[in-house]
Write an enzyme that holds these catalytic residues in place. Structure first.
Site, PDB file in Angstrom:
ATOM      1  N   LYS A  84      -5.023  -0.209   4.726  1.00 29.07           N
ATOM      2  CA  LYS A  84      -3.582   0.082   4.816  1.00 29.07           C
ATOM      3  C   LYS A  84      -3.329   0.979   6.028  1.00 29.07           C
ATOM      4  O   LYS A  84      -4.111   1.891   6.321  1.00 29.07           O
ATOM      5  CB  LYS A  84      -3.134   0.770   3.527  1.00 29.07           C
ATOM      6  CG  LYS A  84      -1.640   1.027   3.396  1.00 29.07           C
ATOM      7  CD  LYS A  84      -1.336   1.581   2.004  1.00 29.07           C
ATOM      8  CE  LYS A  84       0.128   1.882   1.816  1.00 29.07           C
ATOM      9  NZ  LYS A  84       0.433   2.364   0.436  1.00 29.07           N
ATOM     10  N   SER A 162       3.885   0.249  -2.233  1.00 31.63           N
ATOM     11  CA  SER A 162       4.006   0.231  -0.788  1.00 31.63           C
ATOM     12  C   SER A 162       2.805  -0.416  -0.095  1.00 31.63           C
ATOM     13  O   SER A 162       2.827  -0.653   1.108  1.00 31.63           O
ATOM     14  CB  SER A 162       4.166   1.671  -0.270  1.00 31.63           C
ATOM     15  OG  SER A 162       2.995   2.445  -0.508  1.00 31.63           O
ATOM     16  N   SER A 186       1.941   2.283  -6.237  1.00 27.84           N
ATOM     17  CA  SER A 186       1.744   1.510  -5.009  1.00 27.84           C
ATOM     18  C   SER A 186       0.429   0.757  -4.940  1.00 27.84           C
ATOM     19  O   SER A 186       0.200  -0.010  -4.008  1.00 27.84           O
ATOM     20  CB  SER A 186       1.878   2.426  -3.784  1.00 27.84           C
ATOM     21  OG  SER A 186       3.199   2.885  -3.669  1.00 27.84           O
TER      22      SER A 186
END
Length: 483
Positions: A84, A162, A186
């Site tokens: 990420k 997210s 998330s």
């Protein structure tokens, strides 16, 4: 090179490592295949933030040299992965998914990336995310520098936030595993929406050094992968003490399935209403079947419920105050207005107005919640609940009511639910509890998932249940339809 077909792209990390050791293909050949696939298909899902192809090939060549010398580093050696884009990689852009940070470059790599490098794993790229990991709250999936995360099972639907890119990349076979983050949902939400296995570790078990901070007392890093076993192997590599993270618990993790507690000794708490009344109608058959599978594992299922506390309100206050302090330079400079989502801009500005007394009250209530949940673990070993009550929403659908109305959190998940374990995402994050997400079926041709939550440091127990569940089902092996 024995890479015909797509089986390589949907193999587990353990399988890929075994095939490298058998010399079916080299680490460099595998890295090249995955980086090219990530570059080609990543944009289809708005999942690719940055390709690291040349770095991946360099690392893979070093792995091949080690293997020629019989220098074995463990079960992730030679296995590609992606991270990420809130994790720093030295000398490369780390955008945090947000326009104000599009050109940001750090001179160090995150501890998690350094640990995976030491394990011989090969980074292939950085993955997209909701801007600032959703800080401030957002109303639309388009709240990202890279565009809305698109679900590999149906690109008209959201991949979740997210960690949108991390979940989509694993689901689409663009990476064998990926690292994401969770503050309140998330990891759980995108894993459920994309039909992949994922693990949110106990707070403090994995170092966050080099990761964007959103909440000092809530942030956690964890893996998205093909199986519970892979999650255990990855966690073993990334866990451990780190003096560079003030929240580090100073604990290591060793994946030891051979010493797992017998499943017939476990008490799994669940609330029937979570799987029926509070679940979307189309998902109820899959959730009912998942409960039957858990019963087949031999564990005792016990009706239970969370202690009654305002988990959502407490989390919102703590997160609001902490993100306001962390992101104050961005907010005060006015550059916050460059973000893509108006609700998020307004939420971040409002976070500067949270009184210290409210934050301190919330932290005191949090302590009471943690004590109450600790007592609950005297009666239960694991909690089972739907990871999300239904399937991923349409990508252009608002994720919550208009500003000013009671709204879901940044992952499209409600903070509050009456009875049962409907509030297990905020409750679990406030208490720092580990959670394992297991695909458990489909509704309207989209994945749904189960989440298993345990007391702190119970990852091996959760993984044992997850492994048994996945020997009895094949949901985690399903692949999105080819487009």
């Amino acid at each position: 090179m024995a890479m015909a077909g797509s089986d390589v792209f949907f193999a587990t990390a353990a399988e890929l490592n075994a095939r490298i050791l058998k010399k079916e293909f080299s680490a460099e050949e595998l890295a090249r295949a995955f980086t090219e696939r990530l570059e080609q298909l990543g944009p289809r899902y708005n999942a690719l933030a940055l390709s690291l192809k040349q770095e991946a090939l360099r690392q893979a060549r070093a792995v091949d040299k080690d293997l020629k010398r019989d220098r074995l580093r463990g079960p992730l050696q030679g296995v590609p992965y992606a991270a990420k884009d809130l994790l720093s990689y030295s000398g490369q852009p780390t955008t945090w998914g947000a326009k104000p940070y599009a050109a940001q470059v750090f001179d160090h790599s995150a501890t998690v990336i350094e640990k995976l490098n030491a394990a011989g794993s090969v980074i292939t790229g950085k993955l997209s995310m909701v801007e600032l990991a959703g800080g401030g709250g957002y109303r639309f999936a388009s709240a990202s520098l890279f565009g809305p995360g698109l679900n590999p099972w149906d690109r008209t639907r959201w991949s979740g936030g997210s960690s949108s890119g991390s979940a989509a990349a694993v689901a689409a076979g663009l990476a064998p595993f990926a690292i994401g983050s969770e503050t309140s949902g998330s990891i759980v939400t995108p894993a459920a929406f994309c039909g992949v296995t994922a693990l949110r570790p106990t707070y403090g078990l994995v170092s966050r050094h080099g990761a964007m901070a959103l909440s000092w007392t809530l942030d956690k890093l964890g893996p998205f992968a093909r199986s519970a076993e892979d999650c255990g192997l990855i966690l073993q590599a990334i866990a451990g003490k780190d003096g560079k993270d003030a929240g580090s618990a100073g604990k290591s993790f060793y994946y030891t399935p051979q010493y797992a507690r017998p499943l017939n000794e476990l008490r799994i708490g669940f609330a029937a209403g979570d799987f029926a009344d509070r679940a979307d109608a189309a998902a109820r058959p899959a959730f009912a079947a998942a409960l039957e599978t858990l019963k087949g594992c031999g564990a005792k299922l016990v009706e239970a419920t969370l202690p009654a506390y305002p988990y959502g309100a407490v989390l919102a206050t703590i997160l609001g105050a902490e993100q306001g302090s962390i992101l104050e330079p961005l907010i005060s400079s006015g550059r916050v207005d460059e973000l893509a989502d108006a609700s998020q801009i307004a939420g971040l500005k409002a976070s500067l107005e949270i009184p210290a007394r409210d934050y301190l009250k919330a932290m005191r209530i949090r302590r009471l919640m943690q004590d109450a949940m600790q007592l609950m673990w005297g009666e239960l070993d694991v909690i089972a609940a739907p990871a999300r009550p239904g399937i991923a929403p349409k990508v252009d659908q608002p994720l919550g009511p208009p500003p000013g109305a009671a709204s879901p959190n940044r992952n499209g998940s409600s903070h509050a639910a009456p009875g049962g374990f409907g509030a297990i995402i905020p409750a679990g994050n406030l208490a720092g509890l580990p959670a394992l997400v297991l695909p458990c079926g489909f509704a309207d041709s989209m994945p749904v998932a189960l989440q298993l939550v345990g007391p702190p440091w119970s990852e091996n127990t959760l993984l044992a249940v997850g492994r048994d569940f996945q020997t009895r089902t094949d949901w985690h092996k399903r692949k999105p339809p080819a487009e």
